[in-house]
Structures are given as structure tokens and as C-alpha cells.
Design a protein around this motif. Structure first.
Motif, short mmCIF file in Angstrom:
data_model
loop_
_atom_site.label_atom_id
_atom_site.label_comp_id
_atom_site.label_asym_id
_atom_site.label_seq_id
_atom_site.Cartn_x
_atom_site.Cartn_y
_atom_site.Cartn_z
N ASP A 28 -5.08 -1.55 -5.41
CA ASP A 28 -4.48 -2.13 -4.17
C ASP A 28 -5.48 -3.05 -3.69
O ASP A 28 -6.63 -2.88 -3.14
CB ASP A 28 -4.24 -1.08 -3.14
N GLU A 29 -5.13 -4.47 -4.00
CA GLU A 29 -5.94 -5.72 -3.42
C GLU A 29 -7.39 -5.38 -3.91
O GLU A 29 -8.13 -5.44 -2.99
CB GLU A 29 -6.20 -5.77 -1.81
N GLN A 54 -6.80 0.41 -1.11
CA GLN A 54 -7.36 -1.01 -0.38
C GLN A 54 -8.50 -0.79 0.36
O GLN A 54 -9.12 -1.80 0.41
CB GLN A 54 -6.38 -1.11 0.67
N THR A 77 0.95 -1.18 -0.04
CA THR A 77 -0.12 0.13 0.22
C THR A 77 0.69 1.13 0.09
O THR A 77 0.64 2.27 -0.73
CB THR A 77 -0.93 -0.03 1.07
MG LIG Z 1 -2.02 -2.60 1.97
#
Ligand SMILES: [Mg+2]
Ligand SMILES: Nc1ncnc2c1ncn2[C@@H]1O[C@H](COP(=O)(O)OP(=O)(O)OP(=O)(O)O)[C@@H](O)[C@H]1O
Lengths: 325, 270
Positions: free
Chosen positions: A160-161, A84, A44
Motif C-alpha cells: 500500500d503506497e 500504508q 487502503t
Molecule cells: Mg491509503
């Protein structure tokens, strides 16, 4: 091919931890790069530096040839970010969220509206589009946030993810959307803890741990690094273990591993298919019954384990604890 | 599409302001709670403390009080700006804003702009409350409009102070507490509830130059809630309350808008 992202020597320190300790990263235009790492690896942090949300303590970064530190505004025009944690306004409806983002991207009122409807449709939110986002489930918020990143069809997408917290169906759908975008020329930088995701989507994988890249390459290259194929057996009867071990020793290129339960055996082999066929025959002749017998190629899990010495699992110091697939 | 910078600032600010207004529409309860305290102040001062406070000249205390309550209301209302920003900074949406190629000050401009609308609503409600308890507008429409305009301009400037406070502190709760440090001395060491004459020495000077006092004085004069035979304090600020209030409002914006913008940039790239 030109580099869409070029970062070198990125360092970011917090009071007690070094989130990034000299990360180098390159993403070629039109490709997908997966940043793979466990909780707290610095994924991140790296993404936020590239998206101009965080100033690094050292290092340089360029997006589409524009210096992230010198001209952050120029970078923002060329990226779409989905962080995220979903960055949506709870009180606005899904439609209002996307329309607002479109206007702020300078699309103009008419285009922003049309684009908002189009994306709601694409992400399966058309029906919920006129409800405040507060009423959305976690997965719906996540999808709304991803749609937000796509509003201006930016040349670089940073996710992010993106599939953490999505159910299997939504995850597969999202993978399809991502593949479509990449086929259309979008460059993608994505972070993930799911090894399967990196394997499926990425042209190149950078494995990071403790703020540094510890390996990079295609999924196949990384797997080759870990060693070749192996045969895995689960016996029906533990009493036949020694007999089975003798058979496997004939085809193995290294020591045969026997599990604690005495029923599972693993043997590294060279020519997987022939070794498997021979094992089957020998087992047949010796009358050894198996519950499972198979050839397994190393997964990225194995890659991770051999690189870091620990599995890609939750780091106790991190707040979000998730069990990886 | 390219748009020139100042146009872009205004437009992005408006887009953010519209978003804040949608929130007031969806969660109107927010308004209710922030308005209850000024209404309580009206009742408390008009009916409880009012009897003990002497106002010079032939003016009823309620008439004297209501313009002061107006000013107090908009100053308290500025807490809304600080709290709203502090909340935004904690929520995910701020990351979306920051990753967009929008004007960097749009979030602040949008917040202070939407709070002007909020102040229009709260001043309207306070005016109605005032009319119910016996306050009256005794001068012309133009004067009354000027008074309301001064209230809004002054409120706008205080919004910027609270925007800065909202960015300095880590949470909404802290904003609410911190804002009292700014608001209490400003509103209570002023002529909003008691006449200037009841203060002495340094305190008296503070009261005379306190913009809360001059905004109150300007409103009282423009609404006709003063007794013209009673002399106004000699200080220039009290002699020219309208001009002084406008000047100091501009000065506050000139100082706090850049401070808040700088703080926004700082706290969003750490
Ligand atoms: Mg992260
Ligand atoms: N604002 C902060 N203050 C202090 N430490 C921080 C801060 N942000 C991140 N860190 C630390 O930096 C390290 C890297 O964090 P980062 O969020 O980049 O990890 P990540 O790879 O994204 O992990 P996850 O998979 O859990 O999201 C962690 O040890 C984290 O605790």
C-alpha cells in the motif's frame, strides 16, 4: 493464466462514507496490478479487505483460490503485506523485527535468522540492523516494513503506497527490488498515487475513485483513451502569439489552446513526428523564437484528469495530504 | 513446515511474549513507575494509617499488611497488561501480526505470559521492601513458595480481566482510568489493609468471598503472618483460602480468556 486475486462487488461502509462501493478486481498470477487513485479513493480499504484485516459489508474475494472470508488463515499464509503505515515494533531492532516475523511465518529459528540478515542487506539496513527501530528515519522504517512483507517470499505481495515518503534513490532501489521479485514469479498488487509509479511497474492499472473502479487497462490503453499526442510550445516573445497560432493550426487536428500568459500553446496532432518537423520549419521561416517546443504523449495525470474531472491530488477530507508527482 | 495447532499457539504466544520482554529490557522506566505506587502504599499504611488500625491477636500490623500489599501489587500490575494491549492495538505492529499466519490468540497469550515475568520482578521488589520494614517469612520454604505461586496464578487471572478491558477501550489513558473501577473496590473492600472483622453485613460477605481477601489470607497463613489463636471467619472461602483462590483464578481465566479473544477478533476486523 490463473487469477491470483479475484474480488467482486466489494462494499465497505463507514458511518458517513462508503469507502468501497462495489469494487471488482482481478490480478493474474505473475503480473503487477496498480490500484491508482487519489486520497480517500478506497485503496487502503480494498487492500485491507484482501489482506483479511477488514471484513467487507458485501462482496466476495479470493486470493490464490482461497476465500478471504471463509479461510482467512489460509490467505495469510500466501500473502505478504506492507500497509500504508509502517507496521514495525519500535522497541525491537530491525533484525529482531524481521526474525520475529520469520518465526511467526513458521520458518523455524535458523531460517528466520538467516532470512532476517539477508533482507537487512538487501534493503540497505545491514548497518542499522542492530539498532532499535525507534532510531530509524521514516524511509528506513518504510524499508524495514517492506522487508517484513517479503520474509516468507509469499506468492502474493500487497503493497500500500510503498514508495510514499521515500527519497528518489530509495524509490528507484525499491522499484528494482520489485521488478526482481516479479521476474521471479511473485504477483504484486500495489496502490499508488504516483502515476509514474503505476506506469513504470504495472502490467495493468485500475483507476479507482469513490470506492469504484472507473477505468482499467494497460498504461498505453489508458493513455489512448485520453487522446493522442500534442505539440506544446512556449514562445520567447508573447507578441508572436498569433503568428504561432496560425502555424499550429496547420498541423492541429483540433482547436489550438492558448494559455492565459499568452506564451504557451498546445495543439493536438495526429502524426506527431511529422507535425513537429513541419512546425519547426514553419517557425524557422517565420522567425518565431521559442523557449520550448516539444511533442508530449498524454501522461496518466491527463488520464486521471479526463476520467475524474479532477487531478490526482489531495482530497481535503483526508488526513494525509500529499502533493502527487 | 506444519505444526499442530496447540503447539503453534504456545510457540507463537512465546514469540510475542519475548517481544514484550525486550521492551521491558529497553524501557525499564516503565517498571519503575508501576512499582512506585505499591511502595508508597507500604509506607503510607505502615507508618501513617497503621497506628489507627487494630489487628486481632499478637501480630504486628506491618506483618499483616505486607501480604495484602503483595496482592494489591499484582492486581495493580494487571493494569500493565491492559495498557500494553491497548497500546499495541493503536500501533502499526498489530497490522503486521494480523496479516501473518500466526495463531490468533498469540497476541493475548503473549501479553499475559510476559506479564507473569513482570509480576515475578514486582513481587520480588515488594518482598525486599517488606523485609526492610520488618515483614518476615515464618513458615517453611515450601509454604512460602506456595504463597508466591498463588500470587502469580491469581495475578495471571487478573491479567486476563485487564486484557479484556484493554481491548474494550480506545486508549491507554482510558485503560488506566477504567482499571481503577475494577481495582479499587476489589483491593479496598477486602482484608488487604484492614481485618475482615471491621466490615459488617453485605460488605462483610463481599470481603469474605473477594478473591483479593482469600489470596491475602492464603499468603498470610503460608508466610506465617497470622496469629493461629485468632479464629478465621466462617465462610468457606476464608476457611480454604488457597483452594478457593486457585479455583476462582481458573474460573476467571475460563471466562475472560474467551471473552478477550472474541473482543480481539472483533476489534481487529472492523
Ligand atoms: Mg491509503
Ligand atoms: N475506520 C474508518 N472510519 C471511517 N471512515 C473511514 C475509515 N477508514 C476509511 N474511511 C474512509 O473511507 C474512505 C476511503 O479510505 P481509504 O483509506 O481506503 O482511502 P485511500 O484511497 O487509501 O486514501 P489515501 O491515498 O489517503 O491513503 C475515506 O473517505 C476515508 O475517510
Amino acid at each position: 493464466m490463473a487469477d491470483m486475486v479475484r474480488a467482486s462487488g466489494l462494499v465497505k461502509r463507514y458511518k458517513s462514507v462508503e469507502a468501497l462501493s462495489g469494487l471488482d478486481l482481478t490480478v493474474q498470477e505473475g503480473t503487477v496490478l496498480a490500484l491508482l487513485g487519489p486520497n480517500g479513493a478506497g485503496k487502503t480499504t480494498a487492500v485491507r479487505v484482501l489482506a483479511t484485516l477488514l471484513t467487507p459489508d458485501a462482496g466476495t474475494a479470493e486470493v490464490a483460490g482461497i476465500d478471504v472470508l471463509a479461510n482467512p488463515a489460509g490467505v495469510r499464509e500466501r500473502i505478504g503485506l506492507s500497509g500504508q503505515y509502517a507496521a514495525v515494533d519500535e522497541h525491537l531492532t530491525g533484525y529482531e523485527n524481521l526474525e520475529m516475523v520469520g518465526r511467526l511465518y513458521d520458518l523455524g529459528r535458523v531460517k528466520a535468522r538467516a532470512r532476517a540478515r539477508e533482507l537487512l542487506e538487501q534493503f540497505g539496513l545491514a548497518e542499522a540492523g542492530d539498532r532499535p527501530a525507534k532510531t530509524y528515519s521514516g524511509g528506513m522504517r518504510r524499508r524495514l516494513d517492506l522487508a517484513g512483507a517479503l520474509v516468507a517470499a509469499p506468492p502474493l505481495l500487497i503493497l500500500d503506497e510503498p514508495t510514499t515518503g521515500l527519497d528518489v534513490r530509495s524509490r528507484l532501489q525499491l522499484w528494482d527490488v520489485i521488478r526482481e521479485l516479479v521476474a521471479g514469479g511473485t504477483t504484486l498488487l500495489l496502490t499508488t498515487q504516483y502515476l509514474e509509479e503505476a506506469d513504470r511497474l504495472a502490467d495493468e492499472i485500475v483507476v479507482i475513485d469513490h470506492g469504484k473502479a472507473i477505468a482499467r487497462g494497460t498504461a498505453d490503453q489508458l493513455k489512448a483513451q485520453t487522446g493522442g499526442e500534442r505539440i506544446e510550445v512556449v514562445l520567447a516573445d508573447a507578441a508572436r502569439r498569433d503568428a504561432a497560432e496560425r502555424v499550429l493550426a496547420l498541423v492541429a487536428r483540433g482547436p489550438v489552446q492558448v494559455d492565459d500568459d499568452g506564451r504557451s500553446l498546445v495543439a493536438p496532432v495526429h502524426d506527431g513526428q511529422r507535425a513537429l518537423a513541419r512546425t519547426l520549419r514553419e517557425f524557422e521561416d517565420a522567425g518565431i523564437a521559442v523557449l520550448e517546443l516539444g511533442l508530449r504523449r498524454p501522461t496518466l495525470d491527463d488520464v486521471f484528469l479526463s476520467l475524474t474531472g479532477h487531478a490526482a491530488e489531495a482530497d481535503p477530507s483526508s488526513e494525509t495530504v500529499e502533493v502527487s508527482a | 513446515m506444519t505444526t499442530s495447532a496447540p503447539v503453534r499457539v504456545a510457540r507463537d504466544g512465546w514469540i510475542v511474549a519475548r517481544r514484550n520482554l525486550i521492551k521491558i529490557k529497553r524501557v525499564p522506566e516503565v517498571l519503575v513507575f508501576v512499582l512506585i505506587s505499591p511502595i508508597m502504599f507500604v509506607l503510607l499504611f505502615a507508618y501513617v494509617f497503621g497506628g489507627a488500625i487494630d489487628v486481632p491477636g499478637e501480630v504486628d500490623y506491618k506483618e499483616f499488611l505486607v501480604p495484602g500489599i503483595f496482592v494489591q501489587t499484582v492486581v495493580f500490575g494487571a493494569t500493565f497488561t491492559g495498557a500494553g494491549l491497548a497500546e499495541d492495538m493503536q500501533k502499526g505492529i498489530i497490522d503486521r501480526f494480523r496479516s501473518l499466519p500466526m495463531s490468533r490468540s498469540a497476541v493475548l497469550i503473549g501479553r499475559t505470559t510476559s506479564d507473569v515475568f513482570y509480576n515475578v520482578i514486582s513481587v520480588t521488589i515488594m518482598a525486599l521492601t517488606g523485609l526492610v520494614i520488618g515483614w518476615r517469612i515464618r513458615e517453611g520454604v515450601l509454604d512460602a513458595a506456595t504463597a508466591f505461586l498463588i500470587l502469580l496464578v491469581f495475578a495471571y487471572s487478573v491479567s486476563w480481566i485487564m486484557a479484556y478491558v484493554g481491548l474494550l477501550v480506545p486508549s491507554v489513558e482510558v485503560v488506566n482510568n477504567a482499571s481503577f473501577i475494577v481495582i479499587f473496590p476489589l483491593t479496598f473492600v477486602s482484608n488487604a489493609f484492614v481485618p475482615t472483622e471491621s466490615f459488617d453485613g453485605v460488605l462483610r460477605t463481599f470481603v469474605e468471598w473477594n478473591p483479593v481477601s482469600t489470596a491475602t489470607q492464603a499468603c498470610r497463613e503460608l508466610f506465617g503472618n497470622t496469629d493461629p489463636s485468632v479464629p478465621v471467619p466462617d465462610a468457606w472461602s476464608m476457611q480454604h483460602p488457597t483452594i478457593y483462590t486457585l479455583l476462582i483464578s481458573m474460573a476467571i481465566v475460563a471466562v475472560f480468556a474467551p471473552l478477550a479473544t472474541r473482543q480481539y477478533k472483533l476489534s481487529t476486523t472492523k
